[in-house]
Write an enzyme that holds these catalytic residues in place. Structure first.
Site, PDB file in Angstrom:
ATOM      1  N   ASP B 101      81.408 -47.694  -4.541  1.00 16.13           N
ATOM      2  CA  ASP B 101      80.400 -47.474  -3.151  1.00 16.13           C
ATOM      3  C   ASP B 101      79.187 -46.185  -4.069  1.00 16.13           C
ATOM      4  OD1 ASP B 101      81.862 -45.453  -4.749  1.00 16.13           O
ATOM      5  OD2 ASP B 101      81.879 -43.577  -3.087  1.00 16.13           O
ATOM      6  N   GLU B 167      84.292 -42.881  -4.511  1.00 13.40           N
ATOM      7  CA  GLU B 167      84.032 -41.800  -5.674  1.00 13.40           C
ATOM      8  C   GLU B 167      82.940 -40.728  -4.999  1.00 13.40           C
ATOM      9  OE1 GLU B 167      82.093 -40.068  -8.973  1.00 13.40           O
ATOM     10  OE2 GLU B 167      81.181 -41.077  -8.180  1.00 13.40           O
TER      11      GLU B 167
HETATM   12 ZN   LIG Z   1      79.149 -42.918 -10.576  1.00 11.63          ZN
HETATM   13 ZN   LIG Z   2      77.319 -40.640  -8.200  1.00  2.00          ZN
END
Ligand SMILES: [Zn+2]
Ligand SMILES: [Zn+2]
Ligand SMILES: [Zn+2]
Ligand SMILES: [Zn+2]
Lengths: 477, 477
Positions: B101, B167
């Site tokens: 992501d 993340e």
């Molecule tokens: Zn990263």
């Molecule tokens: Zn990042």
């Protein structure tokens, strides 16, 4: 045969349902000046008042304050309504001010009823937005005029109205018109009377002769060119927030003492005469606790509390612009933060001198930090304090009228906040200005479920009319 | 005939256009995890990687982290992609972690080009959202596998992938899966390698062996039951903002020294061995000034600056919830304010003990104020610091690989921020975790015009591959 004032009082008592009907019609017009979607309703409310005044034989004019710049969108400003009833040179002329706009109100804010539908509850409270602030008082004057017309009585004074539709949104355009009309429309005015504040408590009427001023400050600290990550830069650069909190924490103690050297130097001492006015005010510490919802009073007596509200300065920290303000966690180092604080000012503090003292002090305190960031301080607004002599015949007239209608001497009060139009009228017209409230201290003017007690409305109408008779009889020194 | 690693390096050099094409395809998928409107693109990016891995012969599984509660709206979480290439018990097993992501990006934020179209500029910078964070590094591993497949070479180690799609939005669901798979999918893992950070500067590669932790605090001061008017209540009640600023100004000095007693007691002293690692780091004070956009450094040397970033604690004030934060002037007394601050923590500070020290100190400081308001403090988040031994054979392998590909010894660095997955892998697997960055310190991972230099991408691919050979040859103590 009873005197004209007694005839009027008796008539007002009997006609209260009609007065409530008139207030109901006014409250039904949602004249919210702060929301562009309601601007046409503000205009409609102005028309409503113009029609009422014309129907009573007033000669009505309007002044156009022009166009408002609402965040880039031009919005027409509602008219200043000027009306005259009587031009007899043998009579005194009283100018009354009021505003026909209201604060925003949505049912979902917590109103128990539709805010724009006047309802009377079991305690005879007339509940609705603007009931107390300021449609009740404005219609109070109109009801006085109507009563005299119906009774075939002449008013004891010449009456002039100045009604605005932007009071809740900074009275945009009003000052220019007041100063411009000072020697024109307002030329013959002898005294000014404003009913746009409240009794100190809930049981005893008051006349109000003082207001604090307010100087507003922006304290800006700038460091990095953009917000930074505190993991990467924490403990390696001077952080604007750290500097801001260091300086702002030096402004006032938790007990409310302002730490800026010299700030109290020009505060007038309490005279013996003034001291006495605090002796039997209708106010208790319990009322303070109720208003605040917590027992966090700094002072233990009513006198100390009200003196600090009315006639000593205060300093409040309002917030920080540019920092993280949402719920949750964010680990930003804000690049530029602006601390906001204000000082409430009292006689004989001078706005210009206050700004100089603040500038000098925060610059010294910032220098002590040894920070490489830059700090700047600016006064963004300075409205002066106002105080009138409560011994002026205009106040004596009001006090006599209170005694006649309520059977008690009024509290002699000040307020801690500001009502800028008061100072404008005094500065422009150089005439005595009186604050003669109609509502109670718990009316909730800007809150949900705003109300005006039926008895305050009806007694207030009697008071305003009686006041005119007392003015007529007063002997100016 | 050249060695397998040299053959691989030569092949990677020649095939860079294909690698850039692959990165272009990945950047074109706007897999923004923080915006629900793009959630399907995050899934699409997961599919893209699954397809790539399968095409290279990997055996791929996914784990479903379930559903996210996005401000009341349930949103499906993208899969954790697990892939295995090689299961030879005679070989070591390296687990690589990455995320697919990206941060949000809009052209109008200030991008010079469409953020989701990879473009190479005249300085050979590959510009596009995710180029450096973290699609470049993730594809780097895939390119290593592809090169070996094309060359008919066996990988020198068994390779496992763990790729997540959340993340940038708190890695929701990842920790549970890591701990759950520790003795299952991750059972045979010998070492972990993560490429999701950056070189210290712009010229020299590094290996990173430490991260600071972070403890986040909410300091709440409550007074009145609702916001109050400062004109009416200023100087008569204890104001929550005054108390908050008094306490928060006592947390840290403008020079970054934390004032909480005992907070430094468990901070490890700098050893002679560690001291040496600061001697020839590729970093200058000018680079700090450039990153900050102003010369507001607290420390004058690179060593002092980086030690305070990496291995000493810091305390930053982030903001105030509940106070006035907009531009302009508002004279409110906020009823309830929440000051936000965080402490970056280092070995051997203990989160629990830090919270106790903070609680004790702010309670003492608040008590000194003599305020009738109430104060409470809570730690809303505590992520521990992480440090690995840079002498572990995994680090030696990485260092050797850097020397082979770049011809220089890498900087030995830490970071001031946190990468929580690092600690999760270490705690769950009890194996050495290595941070081996691909991009430069100025890549602008979360900013506009994020880039990955072509040379960093290509050399990074060579580095990742070479590292696997070094791991294979390493002799664990
Ligand atoms: Zn990263
Ligand atoms: Zn990042
Ligand atoms: Zn008002
Ligand atoms: Zn109002």
């Amino acid at each position: 045969m009873s005197s004209p004032v007694d005839t009027f009082i008796e008539y007002a008592e009997k006609n209260q349902e009609a007065y409530i009907d008139r207030l109901r019609k006014a409250v039904a017009i949602p004249s919210v000046s702060g929301d562009p979607a309601y601007r046409k309703e503000v205009f409609r409310m102005g028309e409503f008042l113009i029609d009422e005044l014309k129907a009573l034989g007033a000669s009505v004019e309007t002044r156009d304050p022009g166009v408002q710049d609402f965040h880039g969108t031009p919005l027409p400003l509602p008219p200043i309504v000027l009306a005259t009833i009587g031009t007899d040179p043998a009579k005194k002329t009283v100018l009354v001010y009021g505003h026909y706009d209201v604060q925003p109100a949505l049912k979902e804010d917590g109103w128990n009823t539709d805010p724009f539908e006047l309802v009377e509850d079991e305690k005879h409270r007339l509940i609705g937005r603007g009931s107390s602030d300021d449609k009740g008082p404005v219609l109070g004057w109109i009801n006085v005029v109507e009563a005299h017309k119906e009774l075939g009585l002449e008013l004891p004074v010449n009456l002039k109205f100045c009604l605005e539709g932007m009071e809740e949104s900074g009275s945009e355009g009003l000052d220019d018109i007041i100063f411009n009309e000072a020697d024109k429309y307002f030329k013959d005015v002898d005294v000014v009377s404003i009913s746009d504040n409240y009794w100190l408590g809930t049981t005893k009427p008051c006349v109000t002769y003082g207001l604090r001023g307010v100087s507003y400050f922006h304290l800006t600290v700038k460091g990095p060119k953009a917000d930074l990550h505190s993991g990467v830069f924490g403990a390696t650069i001077h952080e604007p927030m750290t500097d801001l909190f260091a300086v702002m924490s030096k402004l006032v103690t938790p007990k409310g003492k302002i730490l800026i050297p010299g700030i109290y130097d020009n505060v007038l001492a309490v005279s013996a005469e003034e001291e006495k006015t605090y002796d039997d005010l209708s106010f208790t510490m319990q009322e303070l606790h109720d208003a605040v919802g917590n027992e966090i009073n700094i002072h233990d007596s009513v006198k100390d509390t009200l003196q600090h509200r009315w006639r000593f300065p205060s300093l409040s920290l309002h917030g920080v612009e540019g920092a993280f303000y949402n719920p949750g966690d964010k680990t930003v180092i804000p690049a530029r933060v602006v601390g906001k604080f204000s000082i409430r000012t009292v006689p004989d503090m001078e706005p210009k001198q206050i700004t100089e003292l603040v500038e000098k002090y925060v610059n010294e305190e910032f220098a002590k930090l040894g920070s490489k960031n830059t700090m700047s301080i600016s006064c963004t607004h300075a409205g002066n304090h106002w105080v009138a002599s409560p011994n002026h015949w205009n106040y004596v007239a009001a006090s006599n009228a209170v005694e006649k209608v309520f059977g008690v001497k009024p509290d002699l009060t000040r307020e801690g906040g500001s009502i800028p139009v008061t100072l404008s009228f005094q500065d422009a017209l150089k005439k005595n200005v009186l604050l003669l409230p109609m509502g109670r201290g718990d009316d909730g003017a800007h809150s949900t479920n705003e109300k005006l007690d039926r008895s305050n409305y009806v007694s207030g109408i009697k008071l305003l009319g009686t006041y005119l008779y007392e003015v007529a009889e007063a002997k100016p020194e």
